[in-house]
Write a protein that holds these residues in place. Sequence first.
Motif, mmCIF file in Angstrom:
data_model
loop_
_atom_site.group_PDB
_atom_site.id
_atom_site.type_symbol
_atom_site.label_atom_id
_atom_site.label_comp_id
_atom_site.label_asym_id
_atom_site.label_seq_id
_atom_site.Cartn_x
_atom_site.Cartn_y
_atom_site.Cartn_z
ATOM 1 N N PHE A 104 16.902 -2.950 0.066
ATOM 2 C CA PHE A 104 16.450 -4.312 0.274
ATOM 3 C C PHE A 104 16.755 -4.881 -1.256
ATOM 4 O O PHE A 104 16.373 -4.332 -2.221
ATOM 5 N N ARG A 105 16.962 -6.053 -1.063
ATOM 6 C CA ARG A 105 16.974 -6.938 -2.431
ATOM 7 C C ARG A 105 15.523 -7.299 -2.947
ATOM 8 O O ARG A 105 14.743 -7.324 -2.427
ATOM 9 N N ASN A 106 15.629 -6.862 -4.310
ATOM 10 C CA ASN A 106 14.329 -7.054 -5.155
ATOM 11 C C ASN A 106 13.394 -5.633 -4.770
ATOM 12 O O ASN A 106 12.423 -5.966 -5.320
ATOM 13 N N LEU A 107 13.623 -4.919 -3.947
ATOM 14 C CA LEU A 107 12.738 -3.851 -3.434
ATOM 15 C C LEU A 107 13.701 -2.395 -3.523
ATOM 16 O O LEU A 107 13.949 -1.932 -2.546
ATOM 17 N N PRO A 108 13.718 -1.850 -4.718
ATOM 18 C CA PRO A 108 14.611 -0.883 -4.819
ATOM 19 C C PRO A 108 14.209 0.362 -4.171
ATOM 20 O O PRO A 108 14.943 1.224 -3.977
ATOM 21 N N GLN A 109 12.897 0.529 -3.955
ATOM 22 C CA GLN A 109 12.280 1.626 -3.162
ATOM 23 C C GLN A 109 12.174 1.732 -1.741
ATOM 24 O O GLN A 109 11.756 2.202 -1.064
ATOM 25 N N VAL A 110 12.817 0.276 -1.323
ATOM 26 C CA VAL A 110 12.804 0.170 0.313
ATOM 27 C C VAL A 110 14.078 -0.075 0.885
ATOM 28 O O VAL A 110 14.989 -0.809 0.107
ATOM 29 N N CYS A 111 14.216 0.520 2.094
ATOM 30 C CA CYS A 111 15.678 0.257 2.668
ATOM 31 C C CYS A 111 15.348 0.505 4.134
ATOM 32 O O CYS A 111 14.374 0.636 4.826
ATOM 33 N N CYS A 112 16.505 0.133 4.855
ATOM 34 C CA CYS A 112 16.427 0.149 6.349
ATOM 35 C C CYS A 112 17.685 0.926 6.798
ATOM 36 O O CYS A 112 18.889 0.850 6.319
ATOM 37 N N VAL A 113 17.647 1.378 8.074
ATOM 38 C CA VAL A 113 18.697 2.081 8.476
ATOM 39 C C VAL A 113 18.958 1.574 10.250
ATOM 40 O O VAL A 113 17.862 1.069 10.706
ATOM 41 N N GLY A 114 20.012 1.975 10.699
ATOM 42 C CA GLY A 114 20.299 1.944 12.180
ATOM 43 C C GLY A 114 20.067 0.253 12.627
ATOM 44 O O GLY A 114 20.757 -0.540 11.502
ATOM 45 N N ASN A 115 19.572 -0.122 13.631
ATOM 46 C CA ASN A 115 19.556 -1.571 14.050
ATOM 47 C C ASN A 115 18.770 -2.523 13.268
ATOM 48 O O ASN A 115 19.134 -3.389 13.527
ATOM 49 N N ALA A 116 18.067 -1.954 12.473
ATOM 50 C CA ALA A 116 17.175 -2.666 11.516
ATOM 51 C C ALA A 116 18.182 -3.211 10.680
ATOM 52 O O ALA A 116 17.747 -4.365 10.079
ATOM 53 N N ILE A 117 19.330 -2.780 10.116
ATOM 54 C CA ILE A 117 20.382 -3.438 9.384
ATOM 55 C C ILE A 117 21.242 -4.317 10.274
ATOM 56 O O ILE A 117 21.284 -5.556 9.860
ATOM 57 N N THR A 118 21.615 -3.736 11.420
ATOM 58 C CA THR A 118 22.520 -4.610 12.350
ATOM 59 C C THR A 118 21.857 -5.789 12.888
ATOM 60 O O THR A 118 22.445 -6.601 13.139
ATOM 61 N N GLY A 119 20.677 -5.544 13.268
ATOM 62 C CA GLY A 119 20.014 -6.550 14.207
ATOM 63 C C GLY A 119 20.358 -6.544 15.629
ATOM 64 O O GLY A 119 20.198 -7.467 16.394
ATOM 65 N N GLN B 222 0.663 -1.284 -0.244
ATOM 66 C CA GLN B 222 0.059 0.198 0.003
ATOM 67 C C GLN B 222 0.849 1.123 0.038
ATOM 68 O O GLN B 222 0.344 2.247 -0.844
ATOM 69 N N LEU B 223 1.864 1.197 0.797
ATOM 70 C CA LEU B 223 2.878 2.560 0.711
ATOM 71 C C LEU B 223 3.377 2.765 -0.456
ATOM 72 O O LEU B 223 3.425 3.933 -0.927
ATOM 73 N N LEU B 224 3.737 1.780 -1.129
ATOM 74 C CA LEU B 224 4.366 1.748 -2.557
ATOM 75 C C LEU B 224 3.402 2.285 -3.579
ATOM 76 O O LEU B 224 3.469 3.199 -4.347
ATOM 77 N N GLU B 225 2.055 1.652 -3.353
ATOM 78 C CA GLU B 225 0.917 2.199 -4.234
ATOM 79 C C GLU B 225 0.648 3.652 -3.983
ATOM 80 O O GLU B 225 0.377 4.112 -5.042
ATOM 81 N N TRP B 226 0.698 4.165 -2.971
ATOM 82 C CA TRP B 226 0.168 5.308 -2.454
ATOM 83 C C TRP B 226 0.985 6.463 -3.166
ATOM 84 O O TRP B 226 0.566 7.556 -3.177
ATOM 85 N N GLY B 227 2.443 6.090 -3.577
ATOM 86 C CA GLY B 227 3.145 7.035 -4.222
ATOM 87 C C GLY B 227 4.476 7.640 -3.461
ATOM 88 O O GLY B 227 5.180 8.477 -3.635
ATOM 89 N N PHE B 228 4.929 6.816 -2.284
ATOM 90 C CA PHE B 228 5.950 7.271 -1.715
ATOM 91 C C PHE B 228 7.293 6.850 -2.579
ATOM 92 O O PHE B 228 7.130 5.883 -3.201
ATOM 93 N N GLN B 229 7.944 7.696 -2.586
ATOM 94 C CA GLN B 229 9.277 7.280 -3.690
ATOM 95 C C GLN B 229 10.171 6.599 -2.852
ATOM 96 O O GLN B 229 10.921 5.855 -3.559
ATOM 97 N N MET B 230 10.209 6.351 -1.440
ATOM 98 C CA MET B 230 10.969 5.465 -0.805
ATOM 99 C C MET B 230 10.260 5.134 0.539
ATOM 100 O O MET B 230 9.654 6.106 1.341
ATOM 101 N N VAL B 231 10.421 3.821 1.201
ATOM 102 C CA VAL B 231 10.122 3.450 2.367
ATOM 103 C C VAL B 231 11.256 3.087 3.294
ATOM 104 O O VAL B 231 12.091 2.339 2.820
ATOM 105 N N VAL B 232 11.670 3.667 4.333
ATOM 106 C CA VAL B 232 12.716 3.595 5.093
ATOM 107 C C VAL B 232 12.433 2.990 6.591
ATOM 108 O O VAL B 232 11.764 3.600 7.146
#
Length: 437
Positions: A333-348, A86-96
Amino acid sequence: MKAGWIAVVGGACAGSEITQCMVDAGYQVVVFEQNELPYGKIEDGLPKWHDKLRVKEIQRIDQKLDQAAVHFVPKCKIGTDVTLSQLLEWGFQMVVFANGAWRDRPLKVAGIEALDAQSFAYQNHLIYWYNHQFDANYAGQRFEIPPGAAIIGGGLASIDVAKICQFENTIRALKKRGIDCDDVQLEHYGIEKTLAEHNLTWDQLGIQPARLFYRRNLNEMPLVPMADNPTPEQLEKAKTVREKVIGNACRKFGFEAIPLHSPLSVESESGKLKGIHFQINMSENGKLRDSGERTFIKAPFLVSSIGSIPEPVAEVPMIGELYDALDDFTGVFRNLPQVCCVGNAITGKGNIQASLKSAGTLGKVLKEGLGTDDYAGFLEQQREDTRSQVDILIQYLKKLPHANAQGLSQRIQALQAQRHYTSYTLWRDQIQAERNG
């Protein structure tokens, strides 16, 4: 070309920092927060005796989120209340995704599933209760920590858990003697000094101390930051500091730290913990192996403090316990070029000191020692790491096509209206008033 809209999932330290960076770059930012307030581990994972630091960090977050270009949506969990599609369909250029690491790493010990909620707790649940138990509207799980609790772990968070166990029992024992005391006082002065002011000793209280079990030697505890590929000299210095940190904590707060113990199984009766079977380890040249020795240690309560990992989110790819980012640098993210993560969401790594790596910071700790205020340095390092990453993301964003964001503003306003949200300041003040009763 006019900058577009960015969705940021999570509004705490990393989330508010990337929000500010994106606003500075000209973007409209919508912050989706699963909780009522966006403070994350500042409020729910940093024990409440860090009162001054908590106030300072909360004010930082408020300043970054209370802006015209920031649209805050509380009590909205991505993957449940709103999907990633839904977020991508609504028109967000990127989801972080800046939602941190809130899921406790499972403690894989035989018999653990038979323990009831008053015999076993995970770190995040325990600290959340500890921080919020006196809120007027608190309706969550409650604990009464008995003397002699056992903690499985080894990082700074596990020391905080041991202190919570000690504080709860000390305050309860002093209250029976007609003495009022709080955790801020115990943290500042230490238990021994506080008792001495009332002509008491720890032995006179008759409380069995909490015990922290670590699978390696105490000088191998991850208590100070390390550079990548540290030199032998840096390793030796770190071991010295680690021993000093854990030794000082044990003396000041009265708990015990027991090395080279790995839990194998627990014994219980009708859901109540009786004790823990441990494997005794040997550590040689940094390599851990089973000594063949076993021991059984009685304990009425067990806390797992072995780390936190990101929560799975529907449609977000994962590899094992972590989100499947192409690399740690961009977080895309792999196969999701408009989606990424930062901070502890990367490192776990869900503890606040996770992103500290610089040798310069280690030198500061070696020189000044590690105290309660060092969490401030950890948080600042996380902000610096986020700023470095967002600079890369902004360059990456410029190469992405603009999405059709027509109607997006109305969708966000509808989500806010469903939650009776009008403005950031009014919402924050309302929630805090409800907590204070």
